[in-house]
Write a protein that holds these residues in place. Structure first.
Motif, PDB file in Angstrom:
ATOM      1  N   PRO A 188       0.285  -4.264 -25.093  1.00 61.53           N
ATOM      2  CA  PRO A 188       0.982  -4.324 -23.881  1.00 61.53           C
ATOM      3  C   PRO A 188       0.534  -5.398 -22.865  1.00 61.53           C
ATOM      4  N   ARG A 189       1.660  -6.034 -22.157  1.00 61.29           N
ATOM      5  CA  ARG A 189       1.640  -7.062 -21.342  1.00 61.29           C
ATOM      6  C   ARG A 189       1.549  -6.623 -20.032  1.00 61.29           C
ATOM      7  N   SER A 190       0.708  -7.354 -19.197  1.00 63.40           N
ATOM      8  CA  SER A 190       0.461  -6.940 -17.879  1.00 63.40           C
ATOM      9  C   SER A 190       0.140  -8.243 -16.965  1.00 63.40           C
ATOM     10  N   LEU A 191       0.710  -8.749 -16.199  1.00 61.95           N
ATOM     11  CA  LEU A 191       0.226  -9.557 -15.270  1.00 61.95           C
ATOM     12  C   LEU A 191      -0.232  -9.229 -14.086  1.00 61.95           C
ATOM     13  N   MET A 192      -0.179  -7.908 -13.805  1.00 59.16           N
ATOM     14  CA  MET A 192      -0.664  -7.233 -12.377  1.00 59.16           C
ATOM     15  C   MET A 192      -1.628  -6.197 -12.776  1.00 59.16           C
ATOM     16  N   ASN A 193      -2.918  -6.468 -12.794  1.00 58.32           N
ATOM     17  CA  ASN A 193      -3.989  -5.083 -12.852  1.00 58.32           C
ATOM     18  C   ASN A 193      -4.721  -5.350 -11.591  1.00 58.32           C
ATOM     19  N   PHE A 194      -4.699  -4.405 -10.683  1.00 57.04           N
ATOM     20  CA  PHE A 194      -5.453  -4.403  -9.471  1.00 57.04           C
ATOM     21  C   PHE A 194      -5.690  -3.047  -8.909  1.00 57.04           C
ATOM     22  N   MET A 195      -7.010  -3.187  -8.157  1.00 51.80           N
ATOM     23  CA  MET A 195      -7.160  -1.909  -7.315  1.00 51.80           C
ATOM     24  C   MET A 195      -6.811  -2.139  -5.956  1.00 51.80           C
ATOM     25  N   VAL A 196      -5.903  -1.073  -5.486  1.00 49.71           N
ATOM     26  CA  VAL A 196      -5.669  -1.057  -3.998  1.00 49.71           C
ATOM     27  C   VAL A 196      -6.581  -0.035  -3.216  1.00 49.71           C
ATOM     28  N   ARG A 197      -6.616  -0.413  -2.099  1.00 50.05           N
ATOM     29  CA  ARG A 197      -7.527   0.273  -1.174  1.00 50.05           C
ATOM     30  C   ARG A 197      -6.517   0.833   0.230  1.00 50.05           C
ATOM     31  N   TYR A 198      -6.734   2.268   0.136  1.00 51.54           N
ATOM     32  CA  TYR A 198      -5.913   2.758   1.576  1.00 51.54           C
ATOM     33  C   TYR A 198      -6.795   3.313   2.501  1.00 51.54           C
ATOM     34  N   LYS A 199      -6.532   2.777   3.681  1.00 48.58           N
ATOM     35  CA  LYS A 199      -7.554   3.254   4.834  1.00 48.58           C
ATOM     36  C   LYS A 199      -6.707   3.393   5.984  1.00 48.58           C
ATOM     37  N   PRO A 200      -6.998   4.483   7.152  1.00 45.94           N
ATOM     38  CA  PRO A 200      -5.965   4.813   8.234  1.00 45.94           C
ATOM     39  C   PRO A 200      -6.250   3.560   8.919  1.00 45.94           C
ATOM     40  N   ASP A 201      -7.135   2.808   9.254  1.00 48.17           N
ATOM     41  CA  ASP A 201      -7.276   1.735   9.906  1.00 48.17           C
ATOM     42  C   ASP A 201      -6.983   0.553   9.493  1.00 48.17           C
ATOM     43  N   GLU A 202      -6.552   0.374   8.168  1.00 48.04           N
ATOM     44  CA  GLU A 202      -6.159  -0.929   7.292  1.00 48.04           C
ATOM     45  C   GLU A 202      -5.013  -0.988   6.819  1.00 48.04           C
ATOM     46  N   GLN A 203      -4.640  -0.240   5.718  1.00 45.13           N
ATOM     47  CA  GLN A 203      -3.364   0.040   5.026  1.00 45.13           C
ATOM     48  C   GLN A 203      -3.503   1.322   4.773  1.00 45.13           C
ATOM     49  N   PRO A 204      -2.757   2.196   5.621  1.00 48.41           N
ATOM     50  CA  PRO A 204      -2.783   3.826   5.254  1.00 48.41           C
ATOM     51  C   PRO A 204      -1.552   4.194   4.469  1.00 48.41           C
ATOM     52  N   SER A 205      -0.681   3.371   3.911  1.00 46.42           N
ATOM     53  CA  SER A 205       0.407   3.874   3.085  1.00 46.42           C
ATOM     54  C   SER A 205       1.438   2.636   2.554  1.00 46.42           C
ATOM     55  N   LEU A 206       2.374   2.915   1.768  1.00 49.77           N
ATOM     56  CA  LEU A 206       3.042   1.656   1.053  1.00 49.77           C
ATOM     57  C   LEU A 206       4.522   2.040   1.165  1.00 49.77           C
ATOM     58  N   ARG A 207       5.166   1.279   1.517  1.00 47.10           N
ATOM     59  CA  ARG A 207       6.676   1.711   1.885  1.00 47.10           C
ATOM     60  C   ARG A 207       7.452   1.937   0.393  1.00 47.10           C
ATOM     61  N   PRO A 208       8.633   2.636   0.298  1.00 45.84           N
ATOM     62  CA  PRO A 208       9.261   2.940  -0.854  1.00 45.84           C
ATOM     63  C   PRO A 208       9.591   1.549  -1.745  1.00 45.84           C
ATOM     64  N   HIS A 209       9.487   1.505  -2.840  1.00 42.49           N
ATOM     65  CA  HIS A 209       9.678   0.142  -3.667  1.00 42.49           C
ATOM     66  C   HIS A 209       9.895   0.383  -5.167  1.00 42.49           C
ATOM     67  N   HIS A 210      10.367  -0.345  -6.041  1.00 35.95           N
ATOM     68  CA  HIS A 210      10.291  -0.327  -7.680  1.00 35.95           C
ATOM     69  C   HIS A 210       9.427  -1.280  -7.805  1.00 35.95           C
ATOM     70  N   ASP A 211       8.576  -0.714  -9.089  1.00 36.60           N
ATOM     71  CA  ASP A 211       7.456  -1.724  -9.754  1.00 36.60           C
ATOM     72  C   ASP A 211       8.126  -2.722 -10.784  1.00 36.60           C
ATOM     73  N   SER A 212       7.634  -3.777 -10.534  1.00 37.75           N
ATOM     74  CA  SER A 212       8.337  -4.895 -11.679  1.00 37.75           C
ATOM     75  C   SER A 212       7.555  -4.360 -12.847  1.00 37.75           C
ATOM     76  N   SER A 213       7.913  -3.505 -13.774  1.00 37.81           N
ATOM     77  CA  SER A 213       7.413  -3.026 -14.996  1.00 37.81           C
ATOM     78  C   SER A 213       8.436  -2.442 -16.057  1.00 37.81           C
ATOM     79  N   THR A 214       8.153  -2.207 -17.021  1.00 33.88           N
ATOM     80  CA  THR A 214       8.566  -1.146 -17.957  1.00 33.88           C
ATOM     81  C   THR A 214       8.216   0.200 -17.487  1.00 33.88           C
TER      82      THR A 214
END
Length: 280
Positions: A188-214
């Motif tokens: 598999p090929r992946s340019l984006m491997n990352f851990m996301v952190r959600y916190k109420p006082d930091e970034q609590p959510s993420l807007r609707p989107h498509h991923d750049s992936s198969t």
């Protein structure tokens, strides 16, 4: 297990056999003297061809300067790494007779890693501590722009990108081939491997989107309802949400076109997820 007349170099001895062991003999070297003394005492010696019994660990590149150094040892001690970090039910999911949970259309749920995997990787990221600022400007990316930014740390920042790509090849790809039949891409090929952190006082959510992936994988790193409240993923086309995520379980879903999705609001605590955009 095989009963043998002689052992050498490496041996494990029960305490009850200590009194029978002798290493000195006027005609034999120490290992032959040991074997001779045990035979004379009627103590049987065995060898095993099972890897988990008395196998050696390669410590040549064990790095004690990093947080949770065991996590970095996939290449040098694959057997032990797999035993510690891969979910014990992983292999059963490769059996075609086993039904894979599908909480939303074409969204599959797998038991893939252990609590130790999650705890160690979160500890590595928090020890590194350089979370992105959540803005569109991102110098880590070619072009320096992130359309849908998150607070995250990339695996390459903590020296784990090559290891994680191997993890995708060894453990994620077989599951992908099980559920998305007819699609094969090894490795598999992946340019984006990352851990996301959600916190109420930091970034609590993420807007609707498509991923750049198969296809995309999303591994829950901690416990919904215990370590945090709220959160989850909603797929807008199907009006379907996955909120009761399970630590160490992986969601797998198509990236482009069909699975427009959003990260739901975290109201309390800290939520960690591990994301890969595979075959962009």
């Amino acid at each position: 297990m095989f009963n043998v007349p002689h052992v050498t170099t490496i041996y494990l001895i029960k305490k009850s056999a200590f009194d029978a062991v002798k290493f000195e003999h006027k005609e034999l070297d120490p290992d032959m003297a040991m074997s001779d003394s045990l035979r004379d005492a009627g103590v049987f010696m065995y060898v095993s061809n099972e890897r988990y019994f008395g196998h050696l660990i390669n410590a040549d590149n064990f790095n004690t300067t990093v947080a949770r150094p065991d996590f970095y040892t996939l290449f040098s001690n694959r057997y032990d790494w797999t035993l510690k970090y891969i979910h014990p039910n992983y292999s059963t999911q490769l059996n075609e007779s086993v039904v894979i949970p599908q909480p939303c259309p074409d969204v599959y749920w797998f038991q893939i890693v252990t609590d130790a995997f999650c705890d160690d990787l979160v500890a590595i990221m928090e020890a590194y501590g350089k979370w992105s600022d959540g803005s569109n400007s991102d110098t880590r990316l070619e072009g320096g722009y992130e359309a849908v930014p998150t607070r995250d740390i990339h695996m390459r920042q903590v020296g784990l990108d090559a290891l994680y790509l191997k993890f995708l090849q060894m453990f994620v790809r077989p599951l992908q081939e099980r559920v998305f039949m007819g699609y094969f891409h090894d490795p598999p090929r992946s340019l984006m491997n990352f851990m996301v952190r959600y916190k109420p006082d930091e970034q609590p959510s993420l807007r609707p989107h498509h991923d750049s992936s198969t296809y995309t994988i999303n591994i829950a790193m901690n416990r919904a309802g215990i370590d945090y409240e709220g959160g989850g993923c909603r797929f807008l086309r199907y009006n379907c949400s996955v909120t009761e995520t399970k630590k160490g379980w992986m969601l797998m879903h198509p990236g482009r076109l069909t699975h427009f999705h959003e990260g739901l609001l975290v109201t309390k605590g800290t939520r960690y997820i591990m994301i890969s955009f595979i075959d962009p």
